[in-house]
Design a protein around this motif. Structure first.
Motif, PDB file in Angstrom:
ATOM      1  N   GLY A   1       0.897  -1.232  -0.157  1.00 22.31           N
ATOM      2  CA  GLY A   1       0.066  -0.007  -0.076  1.00 22.31           C
ATOM      3  C   GLY A   1       0.891   1.254  -0.188  1.00 22.31           C
ATOM      4  O   GLY A   1       1.875   1.229  -0.595  1.00 22.31           O
TER       5      GLY A   1
ATOM      6  N   VAL B   1       2.455   2.609   2.365  1.00 21.31           N
ATOM      7  CA  VAL B   1       3.694   2.744   3.062  1.00 21.31           C
ATOM      8  C   VAL B   1       4.634   1.545   2.506  1.00 21.31           C
ATOM      9  O   VAL B   1       5.792   1.764   2.082  1.00 21.31           O
ATOM     10  N   GLY B   2       4.082   0.211   2.452  1.00 16.54           N
ATOM     11  CA  GLY B   2       4.841  -0.658   2.005  1.00 16.54           C
ATOM     12  C   GLY B   2       5.340  -0.565   0.523  1.00 16.54           C
ATOM     13  O   GLY B   2       6.564  -0.781   0.408  1.00 16.54           O
TER      14      GLY B   2
ATOM     15  N   VAL C   1       4.641  -8.302  -1.281  1.00 17.22           N
ATOM     16  CA  VAL C   1       3.556  -9.143  -1.465  1.00 17.22           C
ATOM     17  C   VAL C   1       2.235  -8.420  -0.966  1.00 17.22           C
ATOM     18  O   VAL C   1       2.244  -7.812   0.021  1.00 17.22           O
TER      19      VAL C   1
ATOM     20  N   ASN D   1      -4.047  -8.519  -2.614  1.00 19.83           N
ATOM     21  CA  ASN D   1      -4.931  -7.540  -3.704  1.00 19.83           C
ATOM     22  C   ASN D   1      -4.322  -7.751  -5.066  1.00 19.83           C
ATOM     23  O   ASN D   1      -3.342  -7.018  -5.630  1.00 19.83           O
TER      24      ASN D   1
ATOM     25  N   SER E   1       3.132  -4.585   6.865  1.00 21.01           N
ATOM     26  CA  SER E   1       2.676  -3.255   6.572  1.00 21.01           C
ATOM     27  C   SER E   1       1.366  -3.259   5.900  1.00 21.01           C
ATOM     28  O   SER E   1       0.960  -2.309   5.213  1.00 21.01           O
ATOM     29  N   VAL E   2       0.641  -4.183   6.421  1.00 20.24           N
ATOM     30  CA  VAL E   2      -0.608  -4.261   6.199  1.00 20.24           C
ATOM     31  C   VAL E   2      -1.702  -2.984   6.756  1.00 20.24           C
ATOM     32  O   VAL E   2      -1.305  -2.317   7.657  1.00 20.24           O
TER      33      VAL E   2
ATOM     34  N   THR F   1      -4.394  -1.037   9.157  1.00 15.76           N
ATOM     35  CA  THR F   1      -4.776  -1.098  10.562  1.00 15.76           C
ATOM     36  C   THR F   1      -5.725  -0.217  10.859  1.00 15.76           C
ATOM     37  O   THR F   1      -5.821   0.506  11.568  1.00 15.76           O
TER      38      THR F   1
ATOM     39  N   LEU G   1      -3.588 -12.460  10.985  1.00 17.24           N
ATOM     40  CA  LEU G   1      -3.348 -13.203   9.842  1.00 17.24           C
ATOM     41  C   LEU G   1      -1.985 -13.113   9.427  1.00 17.24           C
ATOM     42  O   LEU G   1      -1.609 -13.991   9.281  1.00 17.24           O
ATOM     43  N   CYS G   2      -1.526 -11.972   9.444  1.00 14.01           N
ATOM     44  CA  CYS G   2       0.002 -12.053   8.936  1.00 14.01           C
ATOM     45  C   CYS G   2       0.789 -12.935   9.865  1.00 14.01           C
ATOM     46  O   CYS G   2       1.384 -13.532   9.546  1.00 14.01           O
TER      47      CYS G   2
ATOM     48  N   LYS H   1       5.709  -2.445  10.869  1.00 15.30           N
ATOM     49  CA  LYS H   1       5.786  -1.279   9.843  1.00 15.30           C
ATOM     50  C   LYS H   1       4.431  -0.564   9.971  1.00 15.30           C
ATOM     51  O   LYS H   1       4.619   0.846  10.140  1.00 15.30           O
TER      52      LYS H   1
ATOM     53  N   LEU I   1       6.658   8.734   7.219  1.00 10.05           N
ATOM     54  CA  LEU I   1       6.441   9.419   5.827  1.00 10.05           C
ATOM     55  C   LEU I   1       5.002  10.178   5.931  1.00 10.05           C
ATOM     56  O   LEU I   1       4.415   9.665   6.409  1.00 10.05           O
TER      57      LEU I   1
ATOM     58  N   SER J   1      -5.359   9.187   6.147  1.00 15.39           N
ATOM     59  CA  SER J   1      -5.817   7.560   6.679  1.00 15.39           C
ATOM     60  C   SER J   1      -5.270   7.387   8.097  1.00 15.39           C
ATOM     61  O   SER J   1      -5.632   6.484   8.512  1.00 15.39           O
TER      62      SER J   1
END
Ligand code: NAD
Ligand code: UDX
Length: 463
Positions: free
Chosen positions: A12, A14-15, A34, A37, A90-91, A93, A113-114, A131, A164, A276
């Protein structure tokens, strides 16, 4: 310990940019980003690098340079976890929308889940890096999941929050104010911290890489966002008082910003902050404080959100009041829909809430934003569930051309501070509008004297 293979779960805002910079600055490290989506991953892999899913100035050039060399985007999550020495989580939240803590607490289901997937797949020791922005003490939960897989793999968990800001992500990543790494105080923890330290030291001066314990690191991220948002709510609170008293909030901000203890940044009065992070992270902070019984602490921070909601509502209310108490069937043009300039992100953008209020008053909204599609505008309004999708579609049109968007409008409202808005031919816009022609500048970017000379009725925030 030398890191040679990194996996980042979550491609996303960030990642994607963070890993692109790591790959650019560390050609010796293989970086796999990875995501579940498929559409997003396909866009990251698009042959035309201008079609990557996130717009950030300078990002496509960096992706172009590293992609296929040591930067890879894929949906093969298991394979990337298995291969990596270091895994960044980096999912997203988001704020919970159900159950206990609904509307306040961070939803950690994607994080869990990760963790479970990492636990299931890993066959060798790994360093797992938080992250994502997380509630303080999340590392404890992650550790408990990872340590209970029974397959003998050792995990070290680090907290490495990302600071960032969107629109300036590349610059912020290339020259960060600081990098924060939190880890265990024992020997294994220190080795893990050093491994991540060495990755960043490829381009960040060592004195800017700060190491702390895990809890301080997790809490520092929420604290930083709370302090930043608090400054905006503080100046926005003063903007309302300025409007009543003849003071000018830009002048007040300048005067206080010259005090070196206050500093000039983040004092720009606006239609309200979006994005966000700020609202979600403060709500989470409020929830955490409440869960420890710290009600005064919770109330203190909640006020930042209350003030921000008030500022958005005050802006739409003022448009209705100024347009003779009715906007029914009047065309009102929004210049900007993104939550700030130089991004295509619209999450929590003030524009969504202002539009929602005005549609409740039967206004017809025309939108021009250089980076946001009509599909996105409608999706943002539908997400609020104020009315059905057909009604939203009947109430809002988007335009490719700003002059067409403004033609025939009763009022133009500036919702995002895109630079191009300042450079428009405002005489031409005026000539094609209904009279009196109103401009509501939610970003204080236009020149009041020039607009009034043309004939506009111009209203800014806080003057
Ligand atoms: P995002 O929604 O843009 O990206 C998250 C991605 O994670 C999505 O593409 C989603 O499909 C993917 N994902 C979710 N669960 C997954 C799983 N189990 N396996 C694989 N992929 C999965 O979110 P973002 O804006 O990049 O934010 C990520 C985190 O970083 C959040 O915690 C946020 O608070 C924090 N953060 C965001 C910013 C920002 O400016 N956006 C800045 C600093 C920190
Ligand atoms: C924020 C933090 O700045 C960043 O460190 C963190 O990692 C993520 O959250 P972001 O939300 O991307 O970054 O953008 P930011 O520049 O902070 O702006 C947030 C909102 O506040 C925007 O809507 C912006 O327009 C508004 N804002 C900002 C103001 O209204 N006035 C200001 O003075 C500054």
């Amino acid at each position: 310990m030398k890191i040679t293979k990194i996996c980042c779960i979550g491609a996303g805002y960030v990642g994607g940019p963070t890993m692109a910079i790591i790959a650019q600055k560390c050609p010796q490290i293989q970086v796999a980003v990875v995501d579940l989506n498929e559409e997003r991953i396909a866009a990251w892999n698009d042959e035309d690098v201008n079609n990557i899913p996130i717009y950030e100035p300078g990002l496509s050039e960096i992706v172009q340079e590293a992609r296929g060399r040591n930067l890879f985007f894929s949906t093969e999550v298991d394979a990337a976890i298995d291969a990596a020495d270091m895994i960044f989580i980096s999912v997203n939240t988001p704020t919970k929308t159900y159950g206990k803590g609904k509307g306040m607490a961070a939803d950690l289901k994607y994080i869990e889940l990760c963790a479970r997937q990492i636990a299931r797949v890993s066959k060798s020791n790994k360093i797992v890096v938080e992250k994502s922005t997380l509630p303080v003490r999340t590392a404890e939960a992650i550790k408990s999941i990872l340590d209970n897989t029974g397959n003998g793999v050792q995990f070290q968990i680090l907290s490495n929050p990302e600071f960032l800001a969107e629109g300036t992500a590349v610059q912020d990543l290339l020259a960060p104010d600081r990098i924060l790494i939190g880890g265990d105080t024992n020997e294994e923890g220190q080795i893990a911290i050093k491994a991540l330290f060495d990755v960043y030291a490829n381009w960040v001066p060592q004195d800017k890489i700060l190491t702390t314990n895990v809890w301080s690191s997790e809490l520092s991220k929420l604290t930083a966002n709370a302090f930043l948002a608090q400054r905006i709510s503080s100046i926005n609170a003063m903007s309302e008082l300025c409007e009543k008293t003849g003071a000018d909030v830009n002048e007040v901000a300048r005067a206080i910003g010259m005090d070196s203890r206050i500093g000039p940044k983040f004092l720009k009065a606006s239609v309200g902050f979006g994005g966000s992070c700020f609202q979600k992270d403060i709500l989470n902070l409020v929830y955490i404080a409440k869960s420890y019984g710290l009600n005064e602490v919770a109330d203190y921070w909640e006020q930042v959100i209350i003030m921000n909601d008030h500022q958005k509502r005050r802006f739409s209310g003022n448009i209705v009041k100024t347009l003779y108490n009715t906007v029914s069937d009047k065309k009102i043009t929004f210049l900007g829909w993104a939550f700030k300039k130089d991004t295509n992100d619209t999450r929590e953008s003030a524009a969504i809430y202002v539009a929602d209020d005005l549609i409740n008053e039967n206004a017809k909204i025309a939108v021009y934003d250089p980076k946001v599609s009509h599909k996105k505008v409608l999706a943002d309004l539908d997400y609020l569930q104020t009315r059905d999708a057909d009604e939203n579609a009947e109430s809002v049109l988007s335009f490719e051309n700003p002059y067409e968007a403004c033609s025939g409008a009763h009022a133009v409202a500036i919702l995002t501070e895109w630079d191009e808005f300042v450079a428009y031919d405002w005489q031409k816009i005026y000539d094609a509008m209904q009279k009196p022609a109103f401009v509501f500048d939610g970003r204080n970017i236009l020149n009041a004297v020039e607009l009034e000379k043309i004939g506009f009725v111009y209203q800014a925030i806080g003057s």
